[in-house]
Design an enzyme around this catalytic site. Structure first.
Site: not given
Lengths: 404, 404
Positions: B11, B124, B200, B298
């Site tokens: 993806t 990032e 994270k 996304g």
């Protein structure tokens, strides 16, 4: 050990000193060396401030001291601040600033001088106070065309509007309260009339679109005409009234750039930004929406952004950040005439409802506060030119704002 | 012309190719030169993809091609991705990645190798997808001690919780819906159990506190036990249920770091972060609160952050960003036992209300969904150790979460 100077010991300047002092540990760690303030330039006397020996009134002492490699300009305005900034850059000193007026007006030129002198001109604190926004735009959103930049850019007006919405205060009472709390100046024009927000949307547009956007070309409307009735009609439309600075990218690369109060849908993340908080919502064609939120003003918050710039200059003392934009010759700003949105329109008169429906077929009527005396509606999409024409024909329009 | 390679055409990897292709104009402008993808490494075949000639299956082609200066690692995992990243860095190639598992586990080591090789390792996209958060922390918040880092870091679980809150779906139904929409994997454990959020918060803590925080030391609790009753009790307390990754700085420099569902006050800006959106709220001792909000996942949003890193490597090809953190030997993570907060507690049994009041004197009782069968309350501040002890003594606790 880096030696710095502070020009202007007002709110932000004294905050810069305080942050460097109180957080000397983390500053030294991140800068890879300690940072010492050698001079504080201010024409005023501060007999109660510590380190009286650092205070000077003669700029040339800073200019001529080769030991000073970084200068924080926290004077404000574009008079002496402009001249001193140029001279510091020409003398090979990095300059960091919170001065939005100077960056919005002379940023392109000062960045060019910095480039030629091999130093940095940094201004993270000029928009959004302590909120990181300049670097994220310059470094993190670089794979995007920024189709929309939308900001609540002025804490004073956002505080006033929040108090009108939440506490039912009139504009005048809310303004007075903001002044008592120190959020608004005695002369509040720069905030209330949107001038401060205009400077900030100019700086964001300079970065997003790469050419100087002069504040004079940016249509700017403040909030002094907003009434509690407008706030109430907005609530009916599931919106809140917010002063927005906006830049919208057109397909040909031109932009609409303006400042005006809007009816912001409660579904927008901007609707929840209250009190003196600021937020900048950026839409990238790949990224979608990203929002940056925080204290848009305040002594230590803003000062911490200035100090972050000082740290960046120290850490990368040998390198230059490649930041610049054009001189404005691209004339990117397109007149708002062709910009279309839905509008809130409020009209006086016994036949106001009928006249609105006739003028804006298919509009959504709002329930009138004073039936038989006025009416309000939300129109379909309509350009600014059309709206101006129709409002002029209607005559007694008492409220008119775009929807977001 | 910079030559890049993409490792992993899933993806994010295919998104990186698409962003570089579709936004070639803005990429070239910001990178000061065009960026061409020379190779795409994937063991799978993509017969329908354009530019078949770019696809390779042998990593050493990238490793041995001196023309390739920037490599995007979008394979995921810490097997081949780890080995290939090391070899690329050792071969003097910048590596950029969206691979949070690898950064959270081996970030300190890979940054060190990058440093020794004079190249960059950038990530990032590893936290918050397209939201700028790594650079703002590294460059804009450097004058602050970051006292709290609080994030909604996983879009899948936030979508599930939003659907439970807004549409009254059970956890199981909301999860199924998320899977149908492609927001959750067939095996949703990494998201639902908080493992992704844990990686994270580790990366954010590495940056905020300068030493490697190993995911294994971070207590992690997912959302699979959350019921509609919990959601309803939360609403009574003017809160919403959110899965948070948190790091809290203690005065001695140690931190609490953990992932757990919380009752978040509707007054917090985090409460409005719905659906698949992510947000990271950072509190600095000078800055106050700043929040970064946007699409946490996304294809194109995440890819645009990877491409921004590619652009940064190209633009500053000669320089290294000075990013690094310690090897974890500082052992910054303190056990949660001494961490105090207010808590939501739900208890089964006919005498539940009385037992809660006896156990938590002065607690705020919530209105029971099934009177006589259970009770729930919000306690005063209480440490984790105390809460564990009291919950064990109570026996039939069916819900227990901290408040934020």
């Amino acid at each position: 050990m880096f030696k710095a100077a502070i020009m202007g010991f007002g709110t932000v300047g004294s905050g810069v000193y305080e942050v460097l002092d109180r957080n000397a540990d983390v500053v030294a760690k991140n800068a890879r060396d300690a940072i010492e303030v050698k001079y504080i330039l201010d024409l005023r006397d501060f007999p109660d401030a510590p380190h009286q020996e650092k205070f000077i009134k003669d700029f040339s002492i800073i200019e001529n001291d080769p030991e000073v490699s970084i200068v924080a300009e926290t004077m404000g305005g574009k008079g002496a601040a402009y001249e001193f900034t140029k001279r510091c850059l020409l003398a090979g000193k990095h300059v960091v600033t919170s001065n939005k007026e100077l960056v919005a007006t002379h940023g392109a030129e000062l960045l060019n001088i910095a480039k030629e002198s091999g130093v940095n001109y940094m201004f993270e604190a000029s928009v959004g106070g302590g909120i990181p926004i300049i670097r994220p735009m310059l470094q993190c959103l670089t794979a995007n065309h920024m189709t929309h930049v939308t900001g609540i850019l002025n804490g004073t007006t956002n505080y006033i509007l929040t108090r009108m919405i939440d506490a039912g205060l009139t504009f005048e009472t809310a303004l007075k309260e903001a002044q008592e709390k120190g959020y608004a100046e005695a002369n509040p024009a720069a905030d209330v009339d949107g001038i401060d927000a205009c400077r900030k949307i100019c700086i964001l547009s300079d970065i997003a679109y790469g050419d100087h956007i002069h504040p004079e070309y940016v249509e700017t409307e403040g909030i002094s005409k907003i009434t509690l009735e407008d706030v109430s009609y907005a609530a009916q439309a599931d919106c809140v009234v917010k002063l927005l600075g906006r830049a919208v990218l057109n397909e040909d690369g031109s932009i609409y750039a303006f400042v005006a109060p809007h009816l912001v849908s409660k579904k927008s993340p901007l609707a929840d930004v209250d009190d003196v908080f600021n937020a900048i919502l950026i839409t990238g064609d790949m990224l979608g929406d990203a929002m940056f939120y925080g204290q848009g003003a305040g002594k230590l918050a803003t000062a911490s952004a200035v100090v972050a710039d000082i740290i960046d200059c120290a850490r990368h003392n040998e390198h230059r950040r490649m930041v610049s934009w054009g001189d404005g010759s691209k004339n990117l700003v397109r007149p708002l005439d062709s910009f279309a949105s839905r509008w809130y329109v409020r009209l006086e008169g016994a036949d106001a409802a009928k006249r609105l429906i006739d003028t804006f077929p298919g509009c959504d009527m709002l329930k009138a506060a004073k039936t038989g005396e006025e009416a309000a509606c939300i129109t379909a999409e309509c350009t600014t030119a059309e709206m101006k024409e129709k409002a002029a024909a209607l005559g007694s329009v008492t409220g008119c704002m775009r929807l977001l």
